[in-house]
Design a protein around this motif. Structure first.
Motif, mmCIF file in Angstrom:
data_model
loop_
_atom_site.group_PDB
_atom_site.id
_atom_site.type_symbol
_atom_site.label_atom_id
_atom_site.label_comp_id
_atom_site.label_asym_id
_atom_site.label_seq_id
_atom_site.Cartn_x
_atom_site.Cartn_y
_atom_site.Cartn_z
ATOM 1 N N GLU A 190 -1.784 -3.567 2.710
ATOM 2 C CA GLU A 190 -2.323 -2.432 2.189
ATOM 3 C C GLU A 190 -3.150 -1.486 2.575
ATOM 4 N N ASP A 191 -3.972 -0.881 1.983
ATOM 5 C CA ASP A 191 -5.115 -0.301 2.249
ATOM 6 C C ASP A 191 -6.318 0.025 2.947
ATOM 7 N N SER A 192 -6.374 -1.747 3.097
ATOM 8 C CA SER A 192 -7.772 -2.529 3.671
ATOM 9 C C SER A 192 -7.686 -2.019 5.204
ATOM 10 N N GLY A 193 -6.693 -2.207 6.102
ATOM 11 C CA GLY A 193 -6.852 -1.380 7.786
ATOM 12 C C GLY A 193 -7.130 0.183 7.801
ATOM 13 N N GLN A 194 -7.425 0.818 6.819
ATOM 14 C CA GLN A 194 -8.048 2.284 6.992
ATOM 15 C C GLN A 194 -9.343 1.651 6.709
ATOM 16 N N LEU A 195 -9.253 0.663 4.802
ATOM 17 C CA LEU A 195 -10.835 1.621 4.661
ATOM 18 C C LEU A 195 -11.787 0.695 5.606
ATOM 19 N N GLY A 196 -11.416 -0.125 6.286
ATOM 20 C CA GLY A 196 -12.021 -0.776 7.295
ATOM 21 C C GLY A 196 -12.160 0.301 9.112
#
Length: 148
Positions: free
Chosen positions: A36-42
């Motif tokens: 999901e959005d974890s990579g972008q947030l990281g």
């Protein structure tokens, strides 16, 4: 005194190379594999964290190599040191012109406000970063060779 400068400079540049290599070949691939959005947030968090420290590390490394080149201009390996400095200067210019503008946008993104093409922008940053890593690895190799 020159020997201490050479060793400190080589260690500082080597650590910078290690961090940037890790970002390219370890951290970002991990982020890209997260759900999901974890990579972008990281990536956004990494952009804020490393974006705050790397300018000082790059400029500091360049200054140390310049001082080494001046202080050791009459010693063996001076040409290698100057070439390493030129490569580090190239990496700073690349950073300012190519990577920092993308990073400055990306570090503010959230899943709610990121643009439609955010993945393409991150892929462009990654490609520029691979080239920058190659440049600073070459500079580091020259510095190590100058020590030998």
């Amino acid at each position: 005194m020159l020997t201490a400068l050479e060793i400190v400079t080589t260690v500082i540049v080597g650590l910078m190379v290690g961090v940037e290599f890790s970002v390219a070949f370890v951290i970002n691939p991990i982020f890209n594999a997260l759900p999901e959005d974890s990579g972008q947030l990281g990536r956004a968090h990494g952009g804020r964290m490393l974006g705050a420290v790397m300018p000082f590390w790059y400029i500091g490394s360049l200054v140390l190599v310049a001082v080494w080149a001046i202080a050791g201009r009459h010693h063996d390996g001076a040409g290698l040191t100057v070439t390493a400095g030129a490569l580090l200067l190239l990496s700073v210019v690349m950073s300012l012109l190519l990577l920092v503008p993308i990073n400055n946008r990306g570090k503010t993104w959230t899943p709610e406000n990121r643009p439609e093409d955010w993945k393409e922008q991150m892929n462009r940053w990654d490609r520029f970063h691979y080239v920058r890593v190659a440049v600073i690895v070459a500079a580091f190799a020259l510095l190590v060779t100058a020590l030998a």
